[in-house]
Design a protein around this motif. Structure first.
Motif, PDB file in Angstrom:
ATOM      1  N   LEU A   1       1.700  -3.782   9.904  1.00 30.73           N
ATOM      2  CA  LEU A   1       2.004  -2.369  10.100  1.00 30.73           C
ATOM      3  C   LEU A   1       0.883  -1.697  10.864  1.00 30.73           C
ATOM      4  O   LEU A   1      -0.279  -2.024  10.680  1.00 30.73           O
TER       5      LEU A   1
ATOM      6  N   VAL B   1       2.617  -4.746   3.292  1.00 30.91           N
ATOM      7  CA  VAL B   1       1.769  -4.937   4.471  1.00 30.91           C
ATOM      8  C   VAL B   1       1.394  -6.403   4.602  1.00 30.91           C
ATOM      9  O   VAL B   1       1.463  -7.167   3.647  1.00 30.91           O
ATOM     10  N   SER B   2       1.011  -6.754   5.806  1.00 35.32           N
ATOM     11  CA  SER B   2       0.532  -8.117   6.055  1.00 35.32           C
ATOM     12  C   SER B   2      -0.573  -8.005   7.084  1.00 35.32           C
ATOM     13  O   SER B   2      -0.327  -7.699   8.247  1.00 35.32           O
TER      14      SER B   2
ATOM     15  N   SER C   1      -3.459  -9.287   9.522  1.00 31.85           N
ATOM     16  CA  SER C   1      -3.896 -10.531  10.157  1.00 31.85           C
ATOM     17  C   SER C   1      -5.388 -10.489  10.462  1.00 31.85           C
ATOM     18  O   SER C   1      -5.946 -11.475  10.901  1.00 31.85           O
TER      19      SER C   1
ATOM     20  N   HIS D   1       3.575 -15.082  12.488  1.00 31.05           N
ATOM     21  CA  HIS D   1       3.761 -14.417  11.194  1.00 31.05           C
ATOM     22  C   HIS D   1       4.222 -13.001  11.461  1.00 31.05           C
ATOM     23  O   HIS D   1       4.285 -12.547  12.602  1.00 31.05           O
TER      24      HIS D   1
ATOM     25  N   ARG E   1      -8.671   5.227   2.332  1.00 28.14           N
ATOM     26  CA  ARG E   1      -8.027   5.777   1.141  1.00 28.14           C
ATOM     27  C   ARG E   1      -8.181   4.806  -0.024  1.00 28.14           C
ATOM     28  O   ARG E   1      -7.930   5.146  -1.160  1.00 28.14           O
TER      29      ARG E   1
ATOM     30  N   LEU F   1       0.868  -1.162   0.000  1.00 27.65           N
ATOM     31  CA  LEU F   1       0.000   0.000   0.000  1.00 27.65           C
ATOM     32  C   LEU F   1       0.903   1.208   0.000  1.00 27.65           C
ATOM     33  O   LEU F   1       1.748   1.345   0.897  1.00 27.65           O
ATOM     34  N   PHE F   2       0.765   2.040  -1.016  1.00 30.55           N
ATOM     35  CA  PHE F   2       1.612   3.219  -1.162  1.00 30.55           C
ATOM     36  C   PHE F   2       3.081   2.832  -1.044  1.00 30.55           C
ATOM     37  O   PHE F   2       3.859   3.492  -0.373  1.00 30.55           O
TER      38      PHE F   2
ATOM     39  N   ALA G   1      -1.491   1.567  11.781  1.00 27.84           N
ATOM     40  CA  ALA G   1      -2.124   2.592  10.960  1.00 27.84           C
ATOM     41  C   ALA G   1      -1.252   3.839  10.908  1.00 27.84           C
ATOM     42  O   ALA G   1      -1.098   4.461   9.866  1.00 27.84           O
TER      43      ALA G   1
ATOM     44  N   ARG H   1      -3.124 -18.348  15.788  1.00 28.63           N
ATOM     45  CA  ARG H   1      -4.426 -18.009  15.218  1.00 28.63           C
ATOM     46  C   ARG H   1      -5.188 -19.282  14.893  1.00 28.63           C
ATOM     47  O   ARG H   1      -4.599 -20.323  14.609  1.00 28.63           O
TER      48      ARG H   1
ATOM     49  N   ALA I   1      -7.445  -0.186   9.652  1.00 30.54           N
ATOM     50  CA  ALA I   1      -6.470   0.747  10.217  1.00 30.54           C
ATOM     51  C   ALA I   1      -5.543   1.278   9.140  1.00 30.54           C
ATOM     52  O   ALA I   1      -5.069   2.406   9.213  1.00 30.54           O
ATOM     53  N   ALA I   2      -5.302   0.449   8.130  1.00 30.67           N
ATOM     54  CA  ALA I   2      -4.402   0.868   7.065  1.00 30.67           C
ATOM     55  C   ALA I   2      -5.127   1.664   5.992  1.00 30.67           C
ATOM     56  O   ALA I   2      -4.523   2.052   4.995  1.00 30.67           O
TER      57      ALA I   2
ATOM     58  N   LEU J   1       1.557   3.526   8.476  1.00 28.25           N
ATOM     59  CA  LEU J   1       1.080   3.611   7.099  1.00 28.25           C
ATOM     60  C   LEU J   1       0.790   5.059   6.721  1.00 28.25           C
ATOM     61  O   LEU J   1       1.146   5.512   5.643  1.00 28.25           O
TER      62      LEU J   1
ATOM     63  N   ASP K   1      -6.886  -4.729  10.912  1.00 31.63           N
ATOM     64  CA  ASP K   1      -5.620  -4.178  10.449  1.00 31.63           C
ATOM     65  C   ASP K   1      -5.823  -3.431   9.140  1.00 31.63           C
ATOM     66  O   ASP K   1      -5.242  -2.375   8.916  1.00 31.63           O
TER      67      ASP K   1
END
Lengths: 540, 372, 374
Positions: free
Chosen positions: B362, A100-101, A103, B358, A188, A95-96, B364, B3, A110-111, B367, A107
């Motif tokens: 990231l 990213v990963s 789970s 794993h 976004r 992303l940009f 927020a 998980r 949030a991204a 990012l 997440d």
């Protein structure tokens, strides 16, 4: 009436003309800037299936990017990977420019990745503002939430009453709430899954304008669809998936719908129901469905059928058009006998129905494909052979006395699977694991296979891919050719016009217009569907 | 980071490996526990096996212990399979016992060939009706059957208590020791159910009826129109209504069937085992509740209820055999709980896969910073 | 069977046991050992004995008192005795299976301490003639030579406890938490009431039936409901000390039952009718060891020390203690009869004429409450 003309090419308030055909395209995409989304070699396997096989997808900021493909092509899996619901087995997501990963979907949110699902995730008993509060992580109280809803709604042309209960809203309004929630979370990257499936043409156009405005703000909009016209109309670029693989990404302005269709299906698609020579012949002397003055309770007051008169002749296809929630579903249910009729009569092939329910209707020769095929029309976890026996298990040859005849049930299932080309590993497979098109084929095989006098089909192609839609339409036409009357309930005007001998428009439980073939007026029908009506109208 | 992911398909080998694996795990954990408590694990396990299955007498005792669990287990399986949470097996069992003993006491001199079938019928009828009450309220008014069936358990216990402790009822022994301590009237020898077997093995009639009922229930669910309808209703009530299946009536019928099986258990308890109506004993044993555990472990499969009722019966008997001055009852309960816990978690693992570790996702903020 | 003769026989035996069982085993040895066909006549070096309990061994009441008896026997007989027990055994087919296990494990003498175990015990006695089966509170007085019962005339101690309560109450209202209104408990309530009224003619007894022998929650609730009805002394009829907790919360006097709780409730403790199971157990096991065991239906009392009163609490003054001691002597001497007319039931009808005494048999199946009980 300006709204009727509003297309993607029309100027949107406060924005520059941003037709998809604008050769310049989104600046950043052309300028080779950092893409908002870059998925490379994404592979997701399920047991026995590769849902995504090294899929590549690149979406620029400020772009409306269509993700085109048939059902089962891997669009949903790909978007589920992007929103953190699935973890890819291989491949990278950036992303940009940042790998990213995710789970969990949390997440992804949030991204800045948000998705508006086909089935809304709203609490229908709560108000719009309360729903807004739910996902906001405590950022608001009720008052500021309402304020925020108004602000955002104004900014993006998505007006919603914050204090309305969600169940009171139309489907289109509910969708607006979902989009507002996504915008509020500073998404976004916004993914819209088949967003027009539930909208009137006018509503769809309004949505396209909103999508364009969000893109102009620098957001990336991923538009999942299998409707070629819409993709052509709204998107900047198109990525096509087929059988879990990327076919390619093209600039929309540099391609044609025929080319996209070929990419999507892997062959040329021609469905021409307009072929008058082959149109089913109507027997004007035989009324197979005669509904008079029918009223029934509705889920909401607007959706209760009120004094509906309707006749379908043998071999005739009659389409009922309307925005979902205007009584079509209740009408079908009341005719079939699973919803109590409060007034009026129903006769099937000249025999009065005594309102004894589905068993009677079935015995009279009424077949019914409900809107919710996988839960109402079929028992999802039961094997295919059981679902194919769901209507006939009470009588010979499928049962003898209180006992089922397992052999006869299986034999009939094998035959129907063959005759209707249902693609399944075996007749013991649970029905829910089939693709949407095959699920619908199971239902059609059972219902048409019973040689009914009249077939009521409620949105039978909704959510299906082009290939499956074609099959379903052919099956309906074949049934009509064999003398069955077909009552087709649809929100897709193109479909109605392609198939029907006659179009009936419903609004708030009433028949508000009727158009015989040759007098179809798409704008007029669209307006009637949207409630712009005085008296009952018709060109007959 | 650990998980859990649901499995879309279950590999075949898992359905064998997991039960075997969970028993091994339970045995190992149990061995540690036993050793820590200062006993010999090997001796303990040997003794469990010996008490449960070591001799003809052990087998007889195990089957006697299994009989009520078999019937209440079938009752639970019949209802839960359809998504009806009949917690009322205990009350239906007690009502079955009351009715069956009533019939048995009313016909003391009639040949068993007549009185015993009548006792069976009475027990099933009473249990069935007792379950039909919450079934009716559930299907007609949507009342939560968990609460109503549970409440009726208390009502049934109090009815039985009233018949023996609170009144001079037909069921109460009013002569002899009955004057000193309230107790039920014993059945005549004619009305006592026969046991089958040979060479010292005694299989109560109730167990044989239970096995037959399990087979019938299995066939009912698999081969009949009614079973087909139950399958549709439990999977999707909407689809059932659409197909013209009378959903409330099906639900009521299943509740009644479930209650009748529990009632048969009560009849067998009277005819095979106690021969008197004993409210105190019935309440203490709680077969109706254990039956739910049996059925859950059998994954609501009627045929699987047979071996599992034997297993749980054996476990209960072995548990009482183990405890004593150096082997506290608490340790016995812990061992039994360990076995059941491992069985249930094993079942869980066939449905979910565990993933470990794993990369950290990231945040927020990070990012946001990247994008800016 | 003819219960009258058996019961009276049982009582007679109890009187016999008074001399024999506990204090002087020579008396029982004097009876010809061969008269009991089931009895083993050869002495053994060691013996295994087992107890079957309906409750947990730490119930603070009935089962605990029996287990204290078991440990008393262990101490008395030392290495000659190996004991085991099964607690929490339900009254049902489980009993028979438990007995099977115990017999298989080589136990030669088995005690079962709940009424509901009786039938299974008697059946087992018929099946295993070389094992001795003894059933507490039992009424199955059979001819079976290797099966005996044991219990006692607890109403005597209940009467004495009633005196303490009658002196304690200011409201003249005493609350009795009754497990089941069965003859045994009715007998105890009546004796207790008569004891209270002997020192306080205005004393009344309120009862609540909780339908359980051991259920701390229900017992507590029963006691609480009595307290709200104005009683100022609580009396245990069941096995758990929960009613004592209720009394403690309101600082009311408390009469316990079958377990000495004076240390746990020092401020409210009056006394409690207790059982001394240990000597009985020792006697049974010792005679079995020596080969002189003989079937009997034992019925203990104050006189042979089977029944006794727990130490008095500080609320019981010396005058009352003396009074109770004097009454106890009269009972032991036989100069005082508790159930002696005139006696009216609680509906006002005369049940026992002046001067008449309720027979032992009638006492065993008594179904009316004396005047002043409600």
């Amino acid at each position: 009436m300006a709204t009727a003309e509003t297309g993607a090419g029309a100027p949107v308030p406060g924005g520059r003309p941003s037709n998809a055909a604008d050769a310049s395209g989104p600046a950043s995409a052309r300028a080779g800037g950092v893409p908002a989304v870059s998925m490379r070699g994404v592979t997701k396997r399920f047991v026995g299936v590769v849902a995504n096989d090294h899929v590549d997808l690149e979406v620029a900021p400020g772009e409306v990017h269509a993700l085109l493909g048939e059902n089962g092509a891997g669009k949903s899996t790909l978007s589920n990977v992007l929103t953190g619901l699935y973890r890819p087995d291989e491949g990278t997501i950036r992303l940009f420019g940042q790998e990213v990963s995710f789970s969990s979907p949390r997440d992804a949110i949030a991204a800045g990745v948000a998705m508006v699902h086909q089935h809304f995730r709203l609490v229908t008993k709560f108000t719009v503002a309360e729903n807004f509060l739910l996902g906001s992580g405590g950022a608001y109280d009720a008052k500021t939430a309402a304020q925020r809803i108004r602000e955002l709604g104004e900014e993006y042309g998505l007006p919603v009453d914050p204090d309305a209960n969600v169940w009171e809203l139309s489907v289109g309004e509910q969708q607006r709430v979902e989009i507002l929630k996504a915008l509020d979370r500073r998404a976004r990257i916004l993914i819209l899954d088949e967003p027009t499936a539930v909208l009137t043409p006018q509503e769809a156009d309004a949505l396209f304008a909103t999508m364009r405005r969000m893109a102009d703000d620098g957001r990336s909009v991923i538009f999942i669809s299998h409707k070629l016209q819409e993709v052509m109309k709204v998107s900047d670029r198109v990525t096509t998936l087929r059988d879990g693989k990327t076919v390619g990404t093209v600039v929309t302005a540099e391609t044609t719908s025929a080319e996209l269709a070929r990419q999507m299906v892997g062959r040329s698609v021609v469905f021409s129901a307009d072929d008058t020579a082959d149109r089913p012949e109507v027997d004007p002397d035989r009324v197979v469905l005669d509904v008079r003055g029918l009223s029934a309770e509705g889920v909401r007051p607007q959706s209760s059928p009120k004094g509906v008169d309707l006749q379908v002749h043998a071999g005739e296809i009659v389409a009922i058009c309307g925005v979902s929630g205007n009584g079509q579903r209740e009408l079908a249910a009341a005719i079939y006998g699973i919803r109590r009729r409060t007034a009026g009569t129903v006769a099937i092939d000249g025999v009065q129905s005594r309102q004894k329910g589905p068993r009677e209707s079935t015995a009279l020769g009424l077949a019914f494909i409900p809107e919710d095929r996988l839960r109402t029309g079929l028992s999802p976890s039961l094997p295919i052979h059981a679902n194919l026996a769901l209507k006939g298990y009470r009588r010979p040859p499928l049962s003898r006395g209180p006992f089922l005849d397992g052999r006869a049930i299986r034999a009939r299932a094998e035959e129907l699977v063959r005759r209707y080309g249902i693609k399944t590993p075996s007749i013991d497979t649970p029905t829910r694991v089939l693709s949407g098109g095959n699920v619908q084929k199971v239902l059609l095989a059972r219902e048409i296979g019973s040689d009914p006098h009249i077939l009521i089909a409620s949105t039978p192609t909704r959510g299906l891919d082009v290939g499956a839609i074609e099959t379903v339409r052919h099956l309906l036409m074949d049934a009509a050719r064999a003398g069955t009357g077909v009552l087709l309930i649809t929100e897709d005007l193109d479909e109605a016009m392609a198939l029907a001998h006659r179009i009936v428009v419903m609004f708030e439980g009433r028949v508000v217009g009727e158009f015989p073939r040759g007098h179809y007026d798409i704008e007029r029908i669209g307006l009637l569907m949207g409630g712009h009506t005085g008296d009952r109208e018709g060109a007959a | 980071m650990i998980r859990l992911e649901p499995r879309l398909l279950r590999p075949k080998w898992l359905s064998v490996a997991v039960p075997v694996g969970s028993i091994v795990v339970a045995l190992v954990l149990g061995a540690i526990l036993i050793t820590v408590s200062g006993n010999s694990a090997l001796d303990t396990y040997g003794r469990i096996l010996d008490v449960a299955f070591g001799s003809v007498q052990s087998w007889s005792d195990t089957i006697v212990a299994a009989t009520p669990l078999l019937l209440t287990g079938l009752a639970a399986a019949a209802a839960f399979k359809m998504g009806l949470f009949n917690i009322g097996g205990q009350g239906q069992f007690v009502m079955g016992a009351i009715a069956a003993s009533g019939v048995g006491l009313a016909l003391p001199d009639v040949t068993g060939f007549v009185s015993i079938p009548l006792m069976i019928a009475a027990g099933m009828l009473a249990g069935g009706l007792w379950a039909a009450i919450p079934g009716f309220f559930k299907t007609r008014f949507g009342t939560n059957e968990v609460i109503t069936t549970l409440m009726l358990n208390y009502v049934a216990a109090n009815v039985a208590g009233y018949l023996i402790f609170g009144s001079m009822s037909f069921w109460r022994l009013t002569t002899g020791s009955g004057q000193v301590f309230p107790q039920g009237r014993p059945l005549s020898d004619e009305a006592v159910w026969p046991a089958f077997g040979g060479g010292g093995l005694e299989i109560p009639l109730g167990f044989i009826l239970g096995c037959m009922a399990a087979a019938c229930l299995w066939a009912l669910y698999r081969y009949t129109r009614f079973g087909f309808e139950i399958g549709v209703v439990s999977d999707s009530p909407e689809a059932a209504r659409y197909a013209g299946i009378n959903v409330p009536r099906t639900g009521l019928a299943v509740m009644t069937l479930s209650g009748a099986l529990a009632g048969l258990g009560g009849a067998s308890d009277i005819g095979d085992i106690r021969h008197v109506l004993d409210p105190k004993g019935l309440g203490q044993t709680g077969y109706g509740y254990t039956g739910i555990v049996v059925a859950a472990l059998a994954r609501w499969n009627p045929l699987a209820v047979i071996p599992l009722s034997i297993l749980l019966g054996a476990l209960a008997n072995a548990g009482r055999a183990l405890q004593g001055a150096t082997f506290p009852a608490g340790l016995v309960g812990t061992l039994q709980g360990l076995l059941l816990f491992c069985a249930v978690s094993g079942e869980f693992l066939t449905r979910y896969r565990v993933r470990v570790g794993h990369k950290r996702p990231l945040s927020a903020a990070e990012l946001e910073a990247q994008a800016a | 069977m003819d219960r009258r003769t058996l019961l009276i026989g049982g009582l007679g035996l109890a009187a016999l046991a008074t001399t024999g069982c506990v204090t002087n085993k020579g008396a029982t040895s004097a009876a010809p050992a061969t008269a009991a066909p089931g009895a083993t006549s050869t002495a053994a070096a060691t013996i295994k004995a087992a107890w079957i309990y309906v409750g947990p061994i730490n119930d603070g009441g009935w089962t605990q008192s029996h287990d204290e008896g078991r440990r008393f026997a262990e101490k008395e007989l030392g290495s000659k005795l190996i004991t085991t027990y099964k607690e929490n055994v339900p009254e049902g087919p489980e009993v028979a299976q438990t007995i099977e296990t115990l017999v298989k494990d080589g136990n030669k003498i088995i005690f079962a301490t709940s009424f509901g175990f009786g039938e299974a015990m008697l059946a087992a006695a018929k099946k295993y003639p070389d094992v001795k089966f003894l059933h507490a509170t039992g009424v199955w007085h059979s001819e079976q030579p290797n099966f005996g019962t044991y219990y006692g005339a607890t109403e005597e101690a209940k009467y004495l406890a009633g005196i303490a309560a009658g002196k304690e109450t200011k409201a003249n209202l005493i609350g009795f938490v009754a497990p089941f209104l069965i003859p045994e408990v009715i007998r105890h309530i009546n004796a207790f009431t008569l004891g209270a009224q002997s020192v306080n003619p205005a004393a009344k007894v309120k009862i609540v039936e909780i339908k359980s022998w051991f259920d701390p929650t229900k017992e507590r609730q029963g006691a609480d409901s009595l307290i709200t009805q104005g009683v100022d002394v609580i009396v245990n009829g069941g096995d758990s000390p929960a009613p004592g907790e209720a009394a403690k919360a309101k600082n009311l006097g408390w009469v316990g039952y079958d377990s000495d709780q004076s240390a746990n409730f020092p401020d409210i403790w009056l006394t409690a009718p207790l059982y001394r199971w240990g000597p009985y157990y020792v006697n049974q096991i010792r005679t079995a060891l020596e080969g002189t065991w003989k079937k009997e239906d034992y019925y203990g009392n104050l006189k042979d020390g089977f029944n006794y009163l727990a130490p008095f609490g500080k609320r019981v003054d010396q005058a009352t203690r003396d009074l109770i001691e004097a009454k106890k002597k009269e009972i032991i001497d036989g100069t005082f009869q508790i159930f002696k007319g005139p006696l009216k039931d609680n509906k006002g009808a005369e049940r026992v004429a002046a001067g008449a005494v309720v027979s032992a048999d009638d006492l065993q199946k008594i179904d009316w409450l004396v005047e002043g009980v409600s």
